[in-house]
Design a protein around this motif. Structure first.
Motif, mmCIF file in Angstrom:
data_model
loop_
_atom_site.group_PDB
_atom_site.id
_atom_site.type_symbol
_atom_site.label_atom_id
_atom_site.label_comp_id
_atom_site.label_asym_id
_atom_site.label_seq_id
_atom_site.Cartn_x
_atom_site.Cartn_y
_atom_site.Cartn_z
ATOM 1 N N LEU A 91 60.954 52.347 78.632
ATOM 2 C CA LEU A 91 62.151 52.781 77.911
ATOM 3 C C LEU A 91 63.229 51.692 77.898
ATOM 4 O O LEU A 91 63.898 51.466 76.890
ATOM 5 C CB LEU A 91 62.718 54.068 78.528
ATOM 6 N N TYR A 92 63.355 51.004 79.015
ATOM 7 C CA TYR A 92 64.322 49.908 79.103
ATOM 8 C C TYR A 92 63.976 48.810 78.099
ATOM 9 O O TYR A 92 64.850 48.294 77.400
ATOM 10 C CB TYR A 92 64.356 49.339 80.525
ATOM 11 N N GLU A 93 62.714 48.448 78.030
ATOM 12 C CA GLU A 93 62.285 47.397 77.102
ATOM 13 C C GLU A 93 62.510 47.816 75.647
ATOM 14 O O GLU A 93 62.932 47.002 74.824
ATOM 15 C CB GLU A 93 60.825 47.033 77.351
ATOM 16 N N GLU A 94 62.242 49.073 75.340
ATOM 17 C CA GLU A 94 62.492 49.576 73.985
ATOM 18 C C GLU A 94 63.984 49.519 73.664
ATOM 19 O O GLU A 94 64.384 49.110 72.568
ATOM 20 C CB GLU A 94 61.989 51.007 73.845
ATOM 21 N N LEU A 95 64.788 49.945 74.615
ATOM 22 C CA LEU A 95 66.236 49.917 74.419
ATOM 23 C C LEU A 95 66.740 48.497 74.243
ATOM 24 O O LEU A 95 67.561 48.224 73.356
ATOM 25 C CB LEU A 95 66.934 50.590 75.605
ATOM 26 N N LEU A 96 66.255 47.590 75.060
ATOM 27 C CA LEU A 96 66.665 46.192 74.965
ATOM 28 C C LEU A 96 66.292 45.593 73.603
ATOM 29 O O LEU A 96 67.092 44.895 72.980
ATOM 30 C CB LEU A 96 66.026 45.390 76.091
ATOM 31 N N THR A 97 65.109 45.906 73.132
ATOM 32 C CA THR A 97 64.673 45.438 71.819
ATOM 33 C C THR A 97 65.575 45.990 70.717
ATOM 34 O O THR A 97 65.991 45.260 69.815
ATOM 35 C CB THR A 97 63.214 45.850 71.563
ATOM 36 N N THR A 98 65.908 47.263 70.818
ATOM 37 C CA THR A 98 66.790 47.891 69.829
ATOM 38 C C THR A 98 68.165 47.248 69.840
ATOM 39 O O THR A 98 68.736 46.946 68.786
ATOM 40 C CB THR A 98 66.917 49.401 70.107
ATOM 41 N N VAL A 99 68.694 47.008 71.016
ATOM 42 C CA VAL A 99 70.025 46.395 71.137
ATOM 43 C C VAL A 99 70.016 44.979 70.553
ATOM 44 O O VAL A 99 70.942 44.593 69.838
ATOM 45 C CB VAL A 99 70.492 46.392 72.609
ATOM 46 N N LYS A 100 68.982 44.216 70.854
ATOM 47 C CA LYS A 100 68.896 42.849 70.319
ATOM 48 C C LYS A 100 68.828 42.870 68.793
ATOM 49 O O LYS A 100 69.466 42.055 68.121
ATOM 50 C CB LYS A 100 67.679 42.120 70.892
ATOM 51 N N LEU A 101 68.060 43.794 68.236
ATOM 52 C CA LEU A 101 67.954 43.910 66.783
ATOM 53 C C LEU A 101 69.301 44.289 66.177
ATOM 54 O O LEU A 101 69.726 43.709 65.173
ATOM 55 C CB LEU A 101 66.903 44.947 66.411
ATOM 56 N N GLN A 102 69.985 45.229 66.798
ATOM 57 C CA GLN A 102 71.294 45.644 66.287
ATOM 58 C C GLN A 102 72.300 44.506 66.381
ATOM 59 O O GLN A 102 73.116 44.320 65.478
ATOM 60 C CB GLN A 102 71.800 46.874 67.031
ATOM 61 N N GLN A 103 72.251 43.732 67.453
ATOM 62 C CA GLN A 103 73.162 42.596 67.592
ATOM 63 C C GLN A 103 72.888 41.570 66.494
ATOM 64 O O GLN A 103 73.824 41.006 65.913
ATOM 65 C CB GLN A 103 73.018 41.953 68.969
ATOM 66 N N PHE A 104 71.620 41.332 66.192
ATOM 67 C CA PHE A 104 71.265 40.423 65.109
ATOM 68 C C PHE A 104 71.823 40.934 63.777
ATOM 69 O O PHE A 104 72.404 40.172 62.998
ATOM 70 C CB PHE A 104 69.738 40.281 65.030
ATOM 71 N N GLN A 105 71.672 42.238 63.525
ATOM 72 C CA GLN A 105 72.177 42.820 62.285
ATOM 73 C C GLN A 105 73.695 42.741 62.218
ATOM 74 O O GLN A 105 74.260 42.449 61.153
ATOM 75 C CB GLN A 105 71.711 44.267 62.163
ATOM 76 N N ILE A 106 74.360 42.968 63.318
ATOM 77 C CA ILE A 106 75.828 42.864 63.363
ATOM 78 C C ILE A 106 76.256 41.437 63.046
ATOM 79 O O ILE A 106 77.196 41.218 62.270
ATOM 80 C CB ILE A 106 76.366 43.320 64.739
ATOM 81 N N ASN A 107 75.584 40.466 63.630
ATOM 82 C CA ASN A 107 75.924 39.067 63.367
ATOM 83 C C ASN A 107 75.718 38.709 61.900
ATOM 84 O O ASN A 107 76.524 37.979 61.307
ATOM 85 C CB ASN A 107 75.121 38.137 64.272
#
Length: 54
Positions: free
Chosen positions: A10-26
């Protein structure tokens, strides 16, 4: 599957989601910056056209 393994998954899934969202925000920030620069570059031109028309 042990509880720890599930938490890790679950942590790895969450981390992947956060990284993707940060990329989209940038990417959105870059787009907003580009649009703002375009708008600010056009503002003096429009003001000049208004003065010429008057």
């Amino acid at each position: 599957m042990s509880e720890f393994s599930r938490i890790l998954e679950l942590y790895e899934e969450l981390l992947t989601t956060v990284k993707l969202q940060q990329f989209q925000i940038n990417e959105l920030r870059r787009a907003v910056t580009q649009h703002a620069q375009t708008i600010y570059a056009q503002a003096p031109q429009q003001e000049t056209k208004k003065q010429e028309a008057a």
